[in-house]
Design an enzyme around this catalytic site. Structure first.
Site, short mmCIF file in Angstrom:
data_model
loop_
_atom_site.label_atom_id
_atom_site.label_comp_id
_atom_site.label_asym_id
_atom_site.label_seq_id
_atom_site.Cartn_x
_atom_site.Cartn_y
_atom_site.Cartn_z
N ASP A 13 12.11 43.03 24.49
CA ASP A 13 12.77 43.35 25.76
C ASP A 13 11.78 43.88 26.79
OD1 ASP A 13 14.93 43.51 27.48
OD2 ASP A 13 15.57 45.49 26.79
N HIS A 30 8.70 36.22 31.48
CA HIS A 30 9.05 35.48 30.27
C HIS A 30 7.84 34.69 29.75
CE1 HIS A 30 13.08 36.78 30.67
NE2 HIS A 30 13.38 36.05 31.72
N LEU A 124 3.63 33.06 6.41
CA LEU A 124 4.56 33.89 7.19
C LEU A 124 5.79 33.04 7.49
CD1 LEU A 124 5.12 36.46 9.10
CD2 LEU A 124 4.20 35.03 10.93
C1 IPE Z 1 18.30 41.78 24.14
O1 IPE Z 1 17.81 42.03 25.39
C2 IPE Z 1 18.24 40.32 23.84
C3 IPE Z 1 16.90 39.77 23.64
C4 IPE Z 1 15.79 40.45 23.61
C5 IPE Z 1 16.83 38.35 23.42
P1 IPE Z 1 18.79 42.14 26.68
O2 IPE Z 1 17.91 42.48 27.81
O3 IPE Z 1 19.59 40.91 26.79
O4 IPE Z 1 19.73 43.34 26.24
P2 IPE Z 1 20.64 44.30 27.11
O5 IPE Z 1 21.45 43.43 28.02
O6 IPE Z 1 19.74 45.20 27.87
O7 IPE Z 1 21.45 45.05 26.11
C1 IPE Z 2 13.75 40.10 27.31
O1 IPE Z 2 13.39 40.53 28.58
C2 IPE Z 2 13.87 38.60 27.23
C3 IPE Z 2 15.24 38.11 27.06
C4 IPE Z 2 16.30 38.86 26.93
C5 IPE Z 2 15.44 36.68 27.04
P1 IPE Z 2 14.46 40.77 29.74
O2 IPE Z 2 14.56 39.50 30.52
O3 IPE Z 2 15.72 41.29 29.19
O4 IPE Z 2 13.69 41.86 30.58
P2 IPE Z 2 14.33 43.11 31.32
O5 IPE Z 2 15.13 43.88 30.31
O6 IPE Z 2 15.17 42.56 32.43
O7 IPE Z 2 13.14 43.88 31.80
MG MG Z 3 16.43 43.17 28.88
#
Ligand code: IPE
Ligand code: IPE
Ligand code: MG
Length: 251
Positions: A13, A30, A124
């Site tokens: 995240d 990303h 792995l």
């Molecule tokens: C969790 O991250 C999902 C992934 C890392 C794929 P999100 O950014 O979607 O989670 P929330 O919305 O903050 O809970």
């Molecule tokens: C995690 O990063 C990737 C996915 C959930 C696909 P985010 O896109 O949720 O990044 P933040 O939380 O907005 O910083």
């Molecule tokens: Mg996120």
């Protein structure tokens, strides 16, 4: 001290915030996050981790703008294409968990090709959770169990935790020992709800694109110091309280 975790699961995240902090569009976060995933998989293989599960796209992430979703799947495809030779060379087995009927057809084809070609990898096991939801996974297992019961194959009274564990863990993967979440939030966001019941949790404010070997090592070091009791006791004075009839075990 615990050894190296056999199975590490990561909620990757913070990509969006990483990009925002740099005045960049979210997709750049990303893209940098995909590099971090590759780095981390390599580092886990070097450290003798057997299984790494990366949460790449949740069943709730469909709520994001279509453009962002498109970028996420095209990055996935690009990386799968580019990484396949290295996965094969390094003996990495790749597989995906989650629903396959809603993701782009082109992604599904590449996932299945990578699964097929890396099936014999022993070094792995790299698992990507894509269109994955922990509750959905449990509900699906319940549906399969119910179907067996309805067909007379299984007695409802014989359904146990073990029945679920077998249904959910059909790919033979042990439960995660260590669950890492980057990006500072302290929640599971519907990730591996069944499997993490006794995982050690590690939260770090490091944003996923910045996550590197020292961060992985810090998480593993922290894990190694954890006392995993599973509800039991490992040490202490077991003398009976006064007036208590002895249970017949001396402390
Ligand atoms: C969790 O991250 C999902 C992934 C890392 C794929 P999100 O950014 O979607 O989670 P929330 O919305 O903050 O809970
Ligand atoms: C995690 O990063 C990737 C996915 C959930 C696909 P985010 O896109 O949720 O990044 P933040 O939380 O907005 O910083
Ligand atoms: Mg996120």
């Amino acid at each position: 001290m615990n050894g190296i975790p056999r199975h590490i699961a990561i909620i990757m995240d913070g990509n969006g915030r990483w990009a925002e902090a740099r005045g960049l569009p979210r997709w750049r976060g990303h893209a940098a996050g995909a590099d971090a995933a590759r780095r981390t998989a390599r580092a886990c293989a070097e450290r003798g981790v057997e299984t790494l599960t990366l949460y790449a796209f949740s069943s709730e992430n469909w709520r994001r703008p279509e453009r962002e979703i498109k970028v996420l799947f095209s990055l996935l495809e690009e990386h799968l294409k580019r990484e396949l030779p290295e996965l094969l060379r390094e003996g990495v087995r790749f597989s995906a968990v989650g629903r396959r009927d809603r993701i782009p057809e082109s992604s599904r084809r590449l996932i299945e090709e990578a699964e097929r070609r890396t099936a014999d990898g022993k070094r792995l096991h790299l698992r990507m959770a894509i269109d994955y939801g922990g509750r959905a996974e449990i509900a699906e297992a319940a549906r399969r169990i119910a179907a067996r019961a309805a067909s007379g194959d299984l007695l409802p009274a014989s359904i146990t935790e073990e029945t679920f564990a077998v249904e959910i863990g059909r790919d033979g993967v042990p439960d995660p020992d260590l669950l890492i979440r980057t990006g500072g939030e302290q929640r599971l966001s519907n990730f591996m709800l069944w499997q993490v019941s006794y995982a050690e949790l590690y939260f770090t404010p490091v944003l996923w694109p910045d996550f590197d070997r020292p961060d992985l090592d810090a998480a593993i070091e922290d894990y190694r110091t954890r006392v995993r009791r599973y509800g039991a006791v490992t040490a202490g004075n077991f003398a009976d309280p006064p007036g208590q009839p002895s249970a017949g075990v001396s402390g």
